[in-house]
Design an enzyme around this catalytic site. Structure first.
Site, PDB file in Angstrom:
ATOM      1  N   GLU A 180      34.204  37.679  33.714  1.00 16.54           N
ATOM      2  CA  GLU A 180      34.570  36.730  34.778  1.00 16.54           C
ATOM      3  C   GLU A 180      33.379  35.889  35.208  1.00 16.54           C
ATOM      4  O   GLU A 180      32.941  35.953  36.356  1.00 16.54           O
ATOM      5  CB  GLU A 180      35.189  37.497  35.946  1.00 16.54           C
ATOM      6  N   SER A 191      21.692  36.464  25.156  1.00 14.32           N
ATOM      7  CA  SER A 191      22.797  37.341  24.762  1.00 14.32           C
ATOM      8  C   SER A 191      24.110  36.650  25.089  1.00 14.32           C
ATOM      9  O   SER A 191      24.141  35.739  25.922  1.00 14.32           O
ATOM     10  CB  SER A 191      22.716  38.665  25.512  1.00 14.32           C
ATOM     11  N   HIS A 213      52.754  47.098  39.677  1.00 14.08           N
ATOM     12  CA  HIS A 213      51.299  46.926  39.706  1.00 14.08           C
ATOM     13  C   HIS A 213      50.610  48.280  39.710  1.00 14.08           C
ATOM     14  O   HIS A 213      50.929  49.139  40.523  1.00 14.08           O
ATOM     15  CB  HIS A 213      50.886  46.133  40.951  1.00 14.08           C
ATOM     16  N   GLU A 261      46.872  49.205  40.065  1.00 19.65           N
ATOM     17  CA  GLU A 261      45.436  48.951  40.224  1.00 19.65           C
ATOM     18  C   GLU A 261      44.757  50.316  40.183  1.00 19.65           C
ATOM     19  O   GLU A 261      45.103  51.194  40.969  1.00 19.65           O
ATOM     20  CB  GLU A 261      45.157  48.220  41.543  1.00 19.65           C
ATOM     21  N   HIS A 277      44.519  43.162  33.815  1.00 17.76           N
ATOM     22  CA  HIS A 277      43.368  42.518  34.461  1.00 17.76           C
ATOM     23  C   HIS A 277      42.133  43.398  34.273  1.00 17.76           C
ATOM     24  O   HIS A 277      42.254  44.591  34.029  1.00 17.76           O
ATOM     25  CB  HIS A 277      43.662  42.252  35.932  1.00 17.76           C
ATOM     26  N   GLU A 278      40.956  42.767  34.364  1.00 15.34           N
ATOM     27  CA  GLU A 278      39.692  43.442  34.019  1.00 15.34           C
ATOM     28  C   GLU A 278      39.871  44.192  32.691  1.00 15.34           C
ATOM     29  O   GLU A 278      39.614  45.395  32.590  1.00 15.34           O
ATOM     30  CB  GLU A 278      39.241  44.411  35.140  1.00 15.34           C
ATOM     31  N   GLU A 325      43.699  39.039  31.881  1.00 11.57           N
ATOM     32  CA  GLU A 325      42.724  38.236  32.596  1.00 11.57           C
ATOM     33  C   GLU A 325      41.503  38.124  31.678  1.00 11.57           C
ATOM     34  O   GLU A 325      41.593  37.525  30.620  1.00 11.57           O
ATOM     35  CB  GLU A 325      42.422  38.911  33.931  1.00 11.57           C
ATOM     36  N   GLU A 384      41.733  33.464  41.308  1.00  4.03           N
ATOM     37  CA  GLU A 384      41.334  34.259  42.478  1.00  4.03           C
ATOM     38  C   GLU A 384      39.931  33.901  42.980  1.00  4.03           C
ATOM     39  O   GLU A 384      39.672  33.947  44.180  1.00  4.03           O
ATOM     40  CB  GLU A 384      41.411  35.752  42.152  1.00  4.03           C
TER      41      GLU A 384
HETATM   42  C1  NOJ Z   1      41.614  41.847  40.572  1.00  3.35           C
HETATM   43  C2  NOJ Z   1      42.734  41.157  39.880  1.00  3.35           C
HETATM   44  O1  NOJ Z   1      42.244  40.161  39.011  1.00  3.35           O
HETATM   45  C3  NOJ Z   1      43.644  40.553  40.909  1.00  3.35           C
HETATM   46  O2  NOJ Z   1      44.662  39.805  40.281  1.00  3.35           O
HETATM   47  C4  NOJ Z   1      44.201  41.631  41.766  1.00  3.35           C
HETATM   48  O3  NOJ Z   1      44.947  41.059  42.795  1.00  3.35           O
HETATM   49  C5  NOJ Z   1      43.079  42.463  42.389  1.00  3.35           C
HETATM   50  N1  NOJ Z   1      42.143  42.900  41.402  1.00  3.35           N
HETATM   51  C6  NOJ Z   1      43.632  43.682  43.096  1.00  3.35           C
HETATM   52  O4  NOJ Z   1      44.300  44.502  42.195  1.00  3.35           O
HETATM   53 CA    CA Z   2      39.808  39.894  38.198  1.00  2.15          CA
END
Ligand code: NOJ
Ligand code: CA
Length: 672
Positions: free
Chosen positions: A171, A184, A373, A375, A443-444, A462, A468
């Site tokens: 990112e 690098s 979701h 996370e 994501h990540e 992502e 964001e």
């Molecule tokens: C990072 C993610 O890229 C984002 O989309 C998400 O809302 C937040 N983490 C929380 O999960």
């Molecule tokens: Ca992110």
């Protein structure tokens, strides 16, 4: 029609011949030379008359064993040619031509060890892929790679767009620099050569292996070495023979736009392994999401909790009314109050103001996909330990899309997002999800390397500095999006999440800062028309319109998103200059309609496009969403001009893009 012809030629070569082998692309423009009997095995690449990659090392350093890179004799060579066409389940293009020459070199060490290794090269008109194979054999059981010796020794000091190597994140903003100044890099790294052609170094089919970064040698000018992301003990890759490495890829094209059209990464992946794909479907989605990033809502329970039953049902109603197929909800499950602690989430328990059963039933009744979701906050192991429980819960609720996240460091000590441990984790998530008919938006993530071909439920990810960042940092500058298609975009779909309409956050009252990067001046650094154009320019099979729905109500510009296709028959890049501008067109797979997106950096630009891509003999109504005369991303970002014109394949249009602006067009085939 599938045309398949394979020429199979096996040559056995005598042991004491010095062997220099060559393999060229079908159009003969790319030539790869492999020399295995020099001090170290090596390869080089010529494009047309230029030497692009000078002799560069191949092989491995192994922990507890001698390096596997020299003292080889060639014990076999196989050459073949193949030219086929395969179809994607979904994608930028329905049909993909897979036309290459292949060379496999079987090597065996001289001396007492006699270990064997094969080098496999596939050369296409749009680039080169090569990989290592360590076959099953007596003298090798487990393999501990301490260093992959692969080098990319550039012959000239070309210019590159890159992000510095990072074992945990992609990112970052791209930088432009001469190769000599780059310490690098992550891959893909994109190169404009002194000789006028373009190239990109990346990898394909990253399976059971560590992600590759590039490190410039301090001793050899313009020599970039493969630097794999390590395990906690410093070993890079732990495998057993037989072992196949990912493909090392070098995409090559005469122009930047042709580079974007390359299918090399997909072609180097294995065919689809999911038999029944009826449940896999590209879609547009909205979400209970942006409010949390802006700081007007929270993921945690409380007065401003975003994920409550009532608001989620409003989002479902909006989606239903506006031809949006999915609604993502973040913060519906407990644990957000424990952010930063170990194993903060159990991934399945709803907050008390969120009735998961009711909401999923409500969505189903309106034919809307509820997007779940997960996370993890970096607790990948805890997620992995509960994969079946989590996905079977979603499956029972009729949920078929899940967004995953790994914000923060990986909690398993010493592990990075991009090492072999996590590469295997991400894959386990995708294959387990497939068993439960669930699509993944990660994501990540680990970077895209074409796995979507083999597991087409791996929809999007992502791995980019996405929307964001505009909510809580200095944001993404206007040229960011004019770099992404030529760099990150070469790897695969991007969940950038465009579509902010309230560009200056004027409607976002009472924001509460939740992030230290937020200096209170955040905004989106584009015009509104450019936000629309990004939906066409940045490809994703799950395409999120990311603003809160209040900002979409009664906005004529939202009609473009409403009408937008999600799956494509074909895609073309009409023009582009990395970091300056790009124009992309895509034909809808399910109608005769075309869509165009054109974007510029901070400079205003008039771009003339001829519409020869349109189907001949058809008339189209072009619905044009353009920057106005006085639109400017800095001072007047929201002024948009919506008008119509009748056009056909002989017409041309002058796209007038404001500073930081863009233009989006839907071409509707008119029945005559
Ligand atoms: C990072 C993610 O890229 C984002 O989309 C998400 O809302 C937040 N983490 C929380 O999960
Ligand atoms: Ca992110």
């Amino acid at each position: 029609m599938r045309i398949i012809f394979i020429i199979f030629l096996i040559t056995l070569i005598s042991c004491n011949n010095t062997k220099v082998l060559k393999v060229v692309s079908p159009n003969s423009k790319i030539e790869v030379t492999i020399d295995v009997e020099s001090e170290s095995a090596q390869y080089s690449i010529n494009y047309k008359d230029s030497l692009f990659i000078k002799p560069s090392k191949l092989g491995f350093e192994l922990k507890g064993a001698q390096s596997l890179n020299k003292n080889f004799k060639v014990i076999g060579v196989q050459k073949s040619h193949s030219n086929t066409v395969w179809s994607q389940v979904w994608g930028e293009n329905k049909d993909i031509v897979d036309n290459f020459n292949k060379l496999t070199v079987n090597l065996q060490e001289r001396g007492h060890l006699k270990r064997k290794m094969n080098l496999i090269f596939k050369v296409y008109d749009d680039g080169v892929g090569f990989r290592y194979e360590i076959p099953e054999q007596e003298n090798i059981d487990s393999i501990s790679i301490s260093k992959e010796l692969t080098e990319f020794n550039f012959s000239k000091n070309d210019t590159a767009w890159y992000t510095p190597a990072n074992f945990d994140s992609y990112e970052m903003l791209y930088k432009k620099a001469p190769l000599s100044e780059i310490a690098s890099a992550n891959t893909p790294i994109t190169i404009e050569t002194v000789d006028g052609f373009f190239a990109s170094i990346h990898e394909a089919n990253l399976t059971d292996y560590a992600g590759m970064t590039l490190l410039q040698s301090k001793h050899k000018a313009l020599s970039f070495q493969c630097n794999l992301v390590p395990w906690p003990d410093g070993v890079k890759v732990k495998r057993k023979a037989p072992m196949l490495s990912p493909w090392r890829t070098i995409q090559i094209a005469d122009s930047a736009d042709k580079l974007v059209e390359s299918n090399l990464i997909l072609n180097l992946n294995e065919p689809n392994k999911i038999k029944d794909v009826s449940w896999i479907e590209p879609m547009k989605y909205i979400g209970v999401w942006w409010g949390m990033h802006l700081g007007t809502q929270t993921w945690t329970l409380g007065e401003r909790h975003g994920a409550n039953t009532i608001d989620t049902e409003r989002y479902i109603d909006f989606a239903h009314k506006h031809n949006i197929q999915g609604v993502l909800v973040e913060g519906w499950n407990t644990g957000w109050e424990n952010w930063g602690k170990k194993d903060a989430f159990d991934f399945v328990t709803p907050y008390e103001d969120f009735n998961l059963k009711e909401v999923t039933q409500y969505a189903a009744a309106k034919n809307i996909n509820f997007i779940g979701h997960v996370e993890t906050g970096g607790a990948a192991q805890s997620f992995q330990d509960h994969l079946d429980e989590i996905f079977s819960m979603y499956h029972k609720l009729g949920v078929k899309t899940v967004k995953t996240g790994y914000a923060g460091g990986i909690q398993t000590k010493g592990q990075y997002h991009h090492g072999q441990y996590m590469v295997n984790h991400y894959r386990e998530v995708v294959t387990t999800a497939a068993k439960y008919h669930i699509m993944i938006d990660a994501h990540e993530p680990i970077k895209a390397t074409g796995i979507r071909r083999t597991y087409p439920n791996m929809m999007t990810r992502e791995g980019v500095r996405g929307m964001e960042w505009n909510a809580w940092s200095s944001g993404n500058p206007p040229d960011h999006h004019t770099i992404l298609p030529f760099t990150r975009g070469l790897a695969g779909p991007i969940d950038y999440t465009p579509g902010t309409f309230d560009i200056l956050y004027r409607n976002a009252k009472n924001r509460v800062k939740w992030n230290d990067l937020d200096d209170g001046t955040s905004r989106v650094n584009t015009t509104l028309a450019k936000q629309l154009a990004l939906f066409v320019v940045l490809y994703s099979p799950l395409q999120m319109a990311s603003d809160v729905i209040e900002n979409y109500e009664n906005q004529p510009a939202f009609k473009f998103i409403e009408d937008l296709g999600v799956d494509w028959e074909t895609s073309k890049v009409l023009n582009g200059k990395i970091g300056d501008y790009i124009t992309v067109v895509r034909k809808d797979k399910h109608s005769d309609n075309w869509f165009l997106g054109s974007i510029t950096d901070e400079n205003k630009r008039n771009i003339k496009v001829t519409l020869s891509f349109l189907d001949k003999g058809k008339k189209y109504r072009a619905e044009i969403y353009a920057d106005g005369l006085n639109t400017d991303w800095k001072t007047n970002p929201q002024e948009i001009n919506i008008f119509q014109e009748e056009v056909d394949f002989k017409s041309s249009l002058e796209l007038k893009l404001a500073p930081g602006g863009g233009q989006a067009i839907r071409f509707i085939a008119i029945n005559q």
